[in-house]
Write an enzyme that holds these catalytic residues in place. Structure first.
Site, PDB file in Angstrom:
ATOM      1  N   GLN A 170       0.433  -1.186   0.222  1.00 35.38           N
ATOM      2  CA  GLN A 170       0.093   0.226   0.069  1.00 35.38           C
ATOM      3  C   GLN A 170       0.588   0.970   0.022  1.00 35.38           C
ATOM      4  O   GLN A 170       1.577   1.424   1.177  1.00 35.38           O
ATOM      5  CB  GLN A 170      -1.098   0.228   1.164  1.00 35.38           C
ATOM      6  N   GLY A 171       0.238   2.440  -1.004  1.00 38.45           N
ATOM      7  CA  GLY A 171       1.323   3.654  -1.138  1.00 38.45           C
ATOM      8  C   GLY A 171       0.943   4.386  -0.707  1.00 38.45           C
ATOM      9  O   GLY A 171      -0.010   5.249  -1.777  1.00 38.45           O
ATOM     10  N   TYR A 172       0.501   4.644   0.282  1.00 36.73           N
ATOM     11  CA  TYR A 172      -0.263   6.183   0.168  1.00 36.73           C
ATOM     12  C   TYR A 172       1.127   6.897   1.030  1.00 36.73           C
ATOM     13  O   TYR A 172       0.971   8.062   0.377  1.00 36.73           O
ATOM     14  CB  TYR A 172      -1.574   5.568   2.087  1.00 36.73           C
ATOM     15  N   SER A 173       1.212   6.632   2.625  1.00 32.90           N
ATOM     16  CA  SER A 173       2.432   7.320   2.721  1.00 32.90           C
ATOM     17  C   SER A 173       3.286   8.005   2.472  1.00 32.90           C
ATOM     18  O   SER A 173       3.905   7.045   1.739  1.00 32.90           O
ATOM     19  CB  SER A 173       2.595   7.048   4.586  1.00 32.90           C
ATOM     20  N   GLU A 227      -9.822  -1.151   6.055  1.00 38.33           N
ATOM     21  CA  GLU A 227      -8.720  -1.567   6.097  1.00 38.33           C
ATOM     22  C   GLU A 227      -9.075  -1.362   8.056  1.00 38.33           C
ATOM     23  O   GLU A 227      -8.592  -1.783   9.181  1.00 38.33           O
ATOM     24  CB  GLU A 227      -7.761   0.048   6.133  1.00 38.33           C
ATOM     25  N   SER A 254      -3.846   6.787  13.060  1.00 38.91           N
ATOM     26  CA  SER A 254      -3.791   7.093  14.840  1.00 38.91           C
ATOM     27  C   SER A 254      -5.044   7.393  15.438  1.00 38.91           C
ATOM     28  O   SER A 254      -6.293   7.604  14.770  1.00 38.91           O
ATOM     29  CB  SER A 254      -2.350   8.632  14.444  1.00 38.91           C
ATOM     30  N   GLU A 308      -5.017   9.538  17.400  1.00 37.87           N
ATOM     31  CA  GLU A 308      -5.609  10.887  17.479  1.00 37.87           C
ATOM     32  C   GLU A 308      -6.322  11.104  16.099  1.00 37.87           C
ATOM     33  O   GLU A 308      -7.680  12.561  16.876  1.00 37.87           O
ATOM     34  CB  GLU A 308      -4.279  12.189  17.878  1.00 37.87           C
TER      35      GLU A 308
END
Ligand code: FAD
Lengths: 398, 382
Positions: free
Chosen positions: A128-131, A246, A383, A385
């Protein structure tokens, strides 16, 4: 309202149990029980996935026309529970639970025909190439560019924290195809062949010493236009759809229950000198048990709503929040269970392969890396938060 | 009352601060991990030359005659620098026991080379079925000719692999009261098997097996019928010392997090601009200050308290309070660093592991909370 299974469901459960008893070897169970990363080692997963694939059970959530078993939500829950209970390796979610559903919903017939069977068979391994280094929680700020050049996109930039990029032959990525005033509008969803020229992978070690994540560099990587999913510029929508899978997908509790049982067994054994005899350990275990029962029931409520055709809504954030916290509580009490024996640090993997005499048993050695890796639970997939922000906005209207 | 540090203590603080700043950084730390023992001998020799290895020992055995306050100053800085030198095992445990239980001849013979940095020691006490209880000692010492024969197994021995000699606890025969005695065992004793492994967060940890290890009669430290009291005192003092180390570890994690959240931008502004993050940083700060205050209190009181109950109350209290603060600071530091926080690329993970070891070492926070409750009940009879 009723919690009990129907006779059909009980028959189904027995069928699953029989299958597992026949196909899951003791070696696979042991290797799984001693694995400390989030995702099982692909070598461990492959034979299990092959066995499931023969039976048509790889992708419980997919519709039957695409190779799913066509189960009800309850059957899916029973299946997940039985697999976790028996200690089966976790199949990588990235094909089955993430890109698969997106392709089923938004992909072209050609994309579905090509990719879906290869996900089921395990022939394709996805990452998965998101971040990106500058885009974590604020994913919409991503900068990796895909510039149209004839019938290709030329991709340049970098992705980070890419789990299992070193095992994957494909990546689904969010890339910037234009600079819109609203950042989200310039993002597209692209399928990238990891063997393409111009891709470099840099391993990143976790504090446990495990190699799970990577940084991936794209140096003018050419991706055929046919690998675009849906419309150009609508990638954010697809990506969010995927994130809901997810996060929620609804079922974390069977996995957590298996993890809790493992710690409970360790606490009751000589390996921890019967830590469970200490009230503070026993009380922690019971508290976690109650948290888990609560989560389990909340998950079942969502499943039941899905089964009635209702939409679960933003409750997936709540489930992700609690599941990740419970996960950490379990791995934390594991640390307390082993006590001073946590002092030995073992970075060799897999632990199941360490045959020589060790200072402490592999079961004990697995506790600390699992705890260290587990700190990431409240960080990835949105996260804690960020989940709280989502609940504040979407549920409380703040 | 005067809680300010003396001039000598301030000088000590400055010199240790300077040493740590100059000699400990990420690269050197990673190199040191490759050295046998997992630390740099050159640092150890420097500690000796600077007089630090003699700090807690009396002047008549060649020490400096310092106390727990000086030890705490050193330990806090060792924590900040993630030092791996075996100060705890050699000086604060084995060394302290020799100073307390040894005859004048044993002290002179064994402590001088420690203070000069020539020999390293370890304290081999815990056994496999002792979760934290100090008195679970099954290793047996039997009379053998004019000397002793030791039989048994020790675990979680700090830096046992680098020690030239081990101070070993063993149970005396019933005929001699069945108490615990201490023996000094050279690393090459026949029948001693040592296996060691890297310790979580740095240093090493060993397992020792004694198979008919024969020792001369003068290997026994002193002749008291039961050294349990001395062992308990040494461990209480060691707890105060690692409390100071933990305060140093926490401080470093906190500072790194404060810095990171000011620099890292998401959603167009620094993380630290979010109120939830600010409040969390404030809580971390408060806990660091609390840990430091508790560690200072323990350092001051652990020597002053002669009464065993009072001393143990101080140690257990420090373990509980600092342990609780440590866990939160450590976990929040990782969380606020996001994915960076769980990688090996920063030192954050090593601090985290060290604090895990701090919590577990010499008994868990819960163990010490229970001990505190029991001691309090005993110290305040109805
Ligand atoms: C083990 C692991 C595996 C991963 N696998 C993948 C993968 O396969 N593919 C992929 O694309 N990504 C992956 N990720 C990345 C993950 O999705 C990101 O780590 C996550 O989105 C958080 O981003 P960040 O790490 O940059 O933290 P940051 O966004 O820098 O956040 C740091 C801290 O600040 C908090 N914070 C941020 N913004 C706010 C705010 N506005 N208000 C309050 N608090 C805030 C965060 O919650 C966090 O605690 C993985 C991460 C980990 C740890």
């Amino acid at each position: 309202m009723s919690l009990s299974f129907t006779p059909d469901e009980l028959r189904f459960r027995d069928e699953v149990r029989e299958f597992i008893a026949a196909r899951l070897s003791p070696e696979m169970r042991r290797a799984t029980s001693l694995s400390v990363s989030f995702f099982s080692d692909p070598d461990l997963v492959a034979p299990w996935q092959a066995a499931l694939n023969e039976r048509g059970w790889v992708a419980p959530g997919w519709p039957a026309e695409h190779g799913g078993p066509g189960w009800t939500a309850t059957q899916r829950w029973i299946f997940e529970s039985e697999c976790s209970r028996a200690g089966a390796p976790q199949l990588s979610p990235m094909g089955i639970k993430m890109v698969g559903p997106v392709l089923i919903r938004f992909g072209t017939p050609a994309q579905k025909n090509f990719y879906l069977p290869r996900i089921l068979s395990g022939e394709d391994r996805w990452c998965q190439g998101y971040s990106e280094p500058g885009s974590g929680s604020d994913l919409a700020s991503l900068k990796t560019r895909a510039v149209r050049d004839g019938d290709h996109y030329v991709v340049s930039g970098t992705k980070i924290w890419t789990t299992h990029a070193h095992f994957a032959n494909r990546m689904f990525a969010l890339v910037r195809t234009s600079d819109e005033p609203r950042q989200q509008d310039g993002i597209s969803f692209l399928l990238i062949d990891m063997d393409s020229p111009g891709i470099t992978i840099r391993p990143i070690l976790m504090i446990s010493g495990d190699h799970d994540v990577n940084q991936v560099f794209f140096d003018d990587v050419r991706v055929p236009v046919g690998n675009l999913v849906g419309e150009q510029g609508r990638g954010w929508t697809y990506g969010k759809y995927l994130l809901e899978f997810e996060r929620g997908g609804g079922v974390n509790s069977p996995k957590l229950r298996a993890a809790l049982e493992k710690v409970r067994n360790l606490a009751g054994s000589d390996l921890s000198h019967r830590a469970i005899a200490y009230p503070e350990i026993a009380m922690r275990l019971s508290e976690i048990e109650l948290d888990l029962q609560t989560l389990e029931f909340a998950e079942l409520q969502v499943l039941s709503a899905l089964q009635r055709g209702e939409n679960p809504g933003p409750v997936s954030s709540l489930l992700k929040l609690r599941a990740s916290e419970i996960h950490q509580a379990i791995s934390r009490v594991g640390v307390d269970v082993v006590g001073q024996n946590l002092m030995v640090e073992e970075r060799r993997r897999p632990l199941a392969a360490l045959n020589e005499e060790l200072l402490v048993s592999p079961e004990v050695l697995s506790v600390v890396p699992r705890h260290l890796n587990g700190r990431a639970n409240t960080i990835f997939g949105g996260s804690s938060e960020i989940q709280r922000d989502i609940i504040a906005k979407q549920v409380l209207g703040l | 009352m005067d809680l300010a540090q003396s001039e000598a203590q301030q000088m000590l603080r400055h010199s240790i601060e300077r040493y740590v700043t100059e000699h400990y950084d990420q690269q050197r730390r990673r190199q040191a991990a490759q050295d046998p023992g997992g630390f740099k001998r050159a640092n150890w020799q420097a500690f000796a030359d600077l007089g630090w290895l003699g700090l807690p020992f009396a002047e008549d055995v060649g020490g400096v005659g310092g106390g727990s306050v000086e030890v705490a100053i050193l330990m806090e800085e060792f924590g900040r620098g993630l030092a791996t030198e075996p100060f705890l095992g050699t000086v604060l445990l084995a060394g302290a026991l020799i100073a307390k239980c040894g005859t004048p001849e044993q002290q002179a013979e064994l402590l001088q080379p420690v203070i000069e940095g020539h020999t390293l020691l370890s304290f081999a006490h815990y056994e496999t079925d002792a979760r934290a209880g100090l008195s679970t000692v099954r290793t047996a010492a039997l009379r053998s000719g004019s000397g002793w024969m030791l039989q048994g197994h020790k675990t979680n021995v700090l830096d046992g692999g680098s020690a030239d000699s081990h101070v070993v606890s063993a149970r005396l025969p019933d005929a001699e009261g069945g108490g615990i005695a201490l023996f000094v065992m050279p690393k090459d004793a026949v029948g001693l098997t040592l296996r060691d492994a890297p310790r979580l967060g740095g240093g090493r940890v060993a397992d020792l097996t004694f198979d008919h290890v024969v020792l001369a009669s003068d290997a026994r430290l002193g002749s008291s019928a039961d050294e349990m009291t001395a062992i308990e005192a040494a461990i209480d003092r060691a707890i105060a010392a690692i409390g100071a180390e933990a305060a140093g570890l926490m401080r470093s994690m906190f500072e790194a997090t404060l810095e990171y959240t000011k620099v890292r931008k998401q959603f167009g502004r620094p993380l630290s601009a979010n109120q939830v993050i600010r409040h969390r940083l404030v809580d971390m700060y408060v806990q660091c200050e609390e840990a430091k205050a508790m560690a200072s209190r323990a350092a001051l009181m652990i020597d002053a308290e002669d009464v065993a109950i009072e001393r143990s109350l101080v140690a257990s209290g420090a373990k509980v309070k600092i342990g609780r603060c440590a866990r939160n600071v450590a976990e929040q530091a990782i969380q606020l660093h996001g994915a960076m926080g769980v990688t090996d690329e920063l030192d954050l993970g090593i601090y985290f592991k060290r604090l895990l070891v701090f919590e577990a070492m010499f008994g868990s926070v819960e163990y010490h909370l229970r001990r505190h409750v029991e001691l309090l009940a005993r110290s305040r009879p109805e």
